[in-house]
Design a protein around this motif. Structure first.
Motif, PDB file in Angstrom:
ATOM      1  N   ARG A  36       0.028  -4.467  -3.983  1.00  0.00           N
ATOM      2  CA  ARG A  36       0.671  -3.571  -4.943  1.00  0.00           C
ATOM      3  C   ARG A  36       0.947  -4.298  -6.260  1.00  0.00           C
ATOM      4  NH1 ARG A  36       5.655   0.595  -4.147  1.00  0.00           N
ATOM      5  NH2 ARG A  36       5.554   1.363  -6.255  1.00  0.00           N
ATOM      6  N   TYR A  37       1.387  -5.544  -6.175  1.00  0.00           N
ATOM      7  CA  TYR A  37       1.648  -6.316  -7.392  1.00  0.00           C
ATOM      8  C   TYR A  37       0.356  -6.607  -8.151  1.00  0.00           C
ATOM      9  CZ  TYR A  37       6.355  -6.870  -5.588  1.00  0.00           C
ATOM     10  OH  TYR A  37       7.608  -6.629  -5.104  1.00  0.00           O
ATOM     11  N   VAL A  38      -0.704  -6.892  -7.420  1.00  0.00           N
ATOM     12  CA  VAL A  38      -2.000  -7.126  -8.071  1.00  0.00           C
ATOM     13  C   VAL A  38      -2.454  -5.852  -8.783  1.00  0.00           C
ATOM     14  CG1 VAL A  38      -4.448  -7.587  -7.637  1.00  0.00           C
ATOM     15  CG2 VAL A  38      -2.697  -8.997  -6.540  1.00  0.00           C
ATOM     16  N   TRP A  39      -2.314  -4.711  -8.126  1.00  0.00           N
ATOM     17  CA  TRP A  39      -2.682  -3.433  -8.741  1.00  0.00           C
ATOM     18  C   TRP A  39      -1.795  -3.134  -9.953  1.00  0.00           C
ATOM     19  CZ3 TRP A  39      -6.775  -0.345  -8.366  1.00  0.00           C
ATOM     20  CH2 TRP A  39      -7.619  -0.487  -7.263  1.00  0.00           C
ATOM     21  N   ALA A  40      -0.520  -3.477  -9.868  1.00  0.00           N
ATOM     22  CA  ALA A  40       0.383  -3.260 -11.005  1.00  0.00           C
ATOM     23  C   ALA A  40      -0.038  -4.109 -12.201  1.00  0.00           C
ATOM     24  CB  ALA A  40       1.828  -3.571 -10.605  1.00  0.00           C
ATOM     25  N   VAL A  41      -0.349  -5.379 -11.957  1.00  0.00           N
ATOM     26  CA  VAL A  41      -0.795  -6.262 -13.041  1.00  0.00           C
ATOM     27  C   VAL A  41      -2.131  -5.765 -13.607  1.00  0.00           C
ATOM     28  CG1 VAL A  41      -1.609  -8.605 -13.562  1.00  0.00           C
ATOM     29  CG2 VAL A  41       0.475  -8.273 -12.222  1.00  0.00           C
ATOM     30  N   PHE A  42      -3.028  -5.347 -12.730  1.00  0.00           N
ATOM     31  CA  PHE A  42      -4.319  -4.810 -13.152  1.00  0.00           C
ATOM     32  C   PHE A  42      -4.124  -3.564 -14.030  1.00  0.00           C
ATOM     33  CE2 PHE A  42      -7.897  -1.878 -12.141  1.00  0.00           C
ATOM     34  CZ  PHE A  42      -8.919  -2.594 -12.755  1.00  0.00           C
ATOM     35  N   THR A  43      -3.239  -2.685 -13.620  1.00  0.00           N
ATOM     36  CA  THR A  43      -2.964  -1.470 -14.396  1.00  0.00           C
ATOM     37  C   THR A  43      -2.358  -1.827 -15.750  1.00  0.00           C
ATOM     38  OG1 THR A  43      -2.637  -0.222 -12.357  1.00  0.00           O
ATOM     39  CG2 THR A  43      -1.767   0.747 -14.385  1.00  0.00           C
ATOM     40  N   CYS A  44      -1.417  -2.757 -15.765  1.00  0.00           N
ATOM     41  CA  CYS A  44      -0.825  -3.195 -17.039  1.00  0.00           C
ATOM     42  C   CYS A  44      -1.887  -3.796 -17.951  1.00  0.00           C
ATOM     43  CB  CYS A  44       0.293  -4.199 -16.791  1.00  0.00           C
ATOM     44  SG  CYS A  44       1.781  -3.497 -16.085  1.00  0.00           S
ATOM     45  N   PHE A  45      -2.783  -4.586 -17.389  1.00  0.00           N
ATOM     46  CA  PHE A  45      -3.849  -5.193 -18.182  1.00  0.00           C
ATOM     47  C   PHE A  45      -4.758  -4.119 -18.782  1.00  0.00           C
ATOM     48  CE2 PHE A  45      -8.233  -6.815 -18.411  1.00  0.00           C
ATOM     49  CZ  PHE A  45      -8.060  -7.759 -19.410  1.00  0.00           C
ATOM     50  N   LEU A  46      -5.173  -3.149 -17.972  1.00  0.00           N
ATOM     51  CA  LEU A  46      -6.017  -2.071 -18.497  1.00  0.00           C
ATOM     52  C   LEU A  46      -5.283  -1.261 -19.557  1.00  0.00           C
ATOM     53  CD1 LEU A  46      -7.898  -0.698 -15.361  1.00  0.00           C
ATOM     54  CD2 LEU A  46      -8.806  -2.108 -17.210  1.00  0.00           C
ATOM     55  N   ALA A  47      -3.997  -0.998 -19.332  1.00  0.00           N
ATOM     56  CA  ALA A  47      -3.202  -0.261 -20.324  1.00  0.00           C
ATOM     57  C   ALA A  47      -3.104  -1.062 -21.626  1.00  0.00           C
ATOM     58  CB  ALA A  47      -1.816   0.046 -19.766  1.00  0.00           C
ATOM     59  N   PHE A  48      -2.915  -2.380 -21.507  1.00  0.00           N
ATOM     60  CA  PHE A  48      -2.883  -3.238 -22.689  1.00  0.00           C
ATOM     61  C   PHE A  48      -4.212  -3.141 -23.439  1.00  0.00           C
ATOM     62  CE2 PHE A  48      -3.785  -7.142 -24.939  1.00  0.00           C
ATOM     63  CZ  PHE A  48      -2.619  -7.345 -25.668  1.00  0.00           C
ATOM     64  N   CYS A  49      -5.317  -3.206 -22.708  1.00  0.00           N
ATOM     65  CA  CYS A  49      -6.643  -3.127 -23.342  1.00  0.00           C
ATOM     66  C   CYS A  49      -6.845  -1.792 -24.052  1.00  0.00           C
ATOM     67  CB  CYS A  49      -7.744  -3.345 -22.306  1.00  0.00           C
ATOM     68  SG  CYS A  49      -7.817  -5.038 -21.695  1.00  0.00           S
ATOM     69  N   ILE A  50      -6.424  -0.706 -23.416  1.00  0.00           N
ATOM     70  CA  ILE A  50      -6.529   0.611 -24.058  1.00  0.00           C
ATOM     71  C   ILE A  50      -5.690   0.628 -25.335  1.00  0.00           C
ATOM     72  CG2 ILE A  50      -5.888   3.054 -23.839  1.00  0.00           C
ATOM     73  CD1 ILE A  50      -6.714   2.804 -20.858  1.00  0.00           C
ATOM     74  N   GLY A  51      -4.475   0.115 -25.258  1.00  0.00           N
ATOM     75  CA  GLY A  51      -3.618   0.056 -26.439  1.00  0.00           C
ATOM     76  C   GLY A  51      -4.201  -0.814 -27.536  1.00  0.00           C
ATOM     77  N   PHE A  52      -4.764  -1.943 -27.149  1.00  0.00           N
ATOM     78  CA  PHE A  52      -5.349  -2.856 -28.130  1.00  0.00           C
ATOM     79  C   PHE A  52      -6.528  -2.206 -28.843  1.00  0.00           C
ATOM     80  CE2 PHE A  52      -8.154  -6.230 -29.568  1.00  0.00           C
ATOM     81  CZ  PHE A  52      -7.271  -7.055 -30.233  1.00  0.00           C
ATOM     82  N   VAL A  53      -7.454  -1.640 -28.079  1.00  0.00           N
ATOM     83  CA  VAL A  53      -8.619  -0.977 -28.681  1.00  0.00           C
ATOM     84  C   VAL A  53      -8.170   0.168 -29.576  1.00  0.00           C
ATOM     85  CG1 VAL A  53     -10.634   0.458 -28.143  1.00  0.00           C
ATOM     86  CG2 VAL A  53     -10.255  -1.677 -26.895  1.00  0.00           C
ATOM     87  N   HIS A  54      -7.211   0.925 -29.110  1.00  0.00           N
ATOM     88  CA  HIS A  54      -6.716   2.059 -29.892  1.00  0.00           C
ATOM     89  C   HIS A  54      -6.111   1.598 -31.209  1.00  0.00           C
ATOM     90  CE1 HIS A  54      -3.628   4.991 -31.139  1.00  0.00           C
ATOM     91  NE2 HIS A  54      -4.560   5.871 -30.795  1.00  0.00           N
TER      92      HIS A  54
END
Length: 191
Positions: free
Chosen positions: A9-27
């Motif tokens: 669950r923690y790995v998935w949470a970090v993975f989700t945060c990373f993808l969200a960061f990438c979406i925010g960065f690209v945006h």
């Protein structure tokens, strides 16, 4: 839940945060600047809101407080938007647009992670929680482009509203007071 399940669950949470960061960065790096370059196409208020978040971040640093004395605002301007994260980017040595991009991306990552925690608990699935959290962050129109990702003023409210409903639903089905506390926290933060 076993220790393996918790670590997953923690790995998935970090993975989700990373993808969200990438979406925010690209945006914020390549799409949100269109607001500044094409003000007749997009809302001029978005540029003013972006500048206000940076000015407030600078005031947070200058006064050493999350609630600078020279500002009159509701809690959303400070706690639910990207200003504290932009201030963190300033502390890390970034300036101007770079601080705004990284700070805003960190804010989006935080809210993406919070949403993941609510959804993965409700759906009882790590991958579904991650998938639906990321899908929420993909802008389908101007509203999502500007208010959800651009200013993040609605992102926190959407996440906290989902958290409130999910927590109440989980309380009804699982009868755990932990979910009442989570719902209360969501409601308190939004109000």
């Amino acid at each position: 839940m076993s220790s393996t399940g918790k670590s997953d669950r923690y790995v998935w949470a970090v993975f989700t945060c990373f993808l969200a960061f990438c979406i925010g960065f690209v945006h914020h790096k390549w799409f949100f600047p269109l607001v500044f370059d094409f003000p007749l196409v997009f809302d001029d208020d978005a540029a003013a809101d972006a500048a206000a978040m940076q000015i407030l971040a600078k005031a947070i640093l200058d006064q050493g407080s999350l609630l600078p004395a020279d500002f009159s605002y509701g809690n959303q301007l400070v706690f639910l938007r990207s200003s504290p994260f932009i201030a963190l980017a300033f502390i890390l040595g970034l300036n101007g647009l770079d601080a705004y991009i990284i700070g805003s991306s960190l804010s989006i990552a935080l809210w993406g992670g919070v949403l993941y925690l609510f959804l993965s608990t409700f759906l009882n699935s790590n991958w579904k929680g991650a998938l639906f959290s990321i899908l929420l962050l993909i802008p389908l129109g101007f509203w999502e482009f500007n208010y959800v990702l651009g200013q993040q003023s609605h992102l926190s409210n959407v996440v906290l509203s989902i958290g409130l409903v999910v927590s109440i639903s989980l309380y009804i089905t699982k009868k755990s007071n932990l979910f009442v506390i989570a719902a209360g926290i969501c409601l308190f933060i939004m109000s």
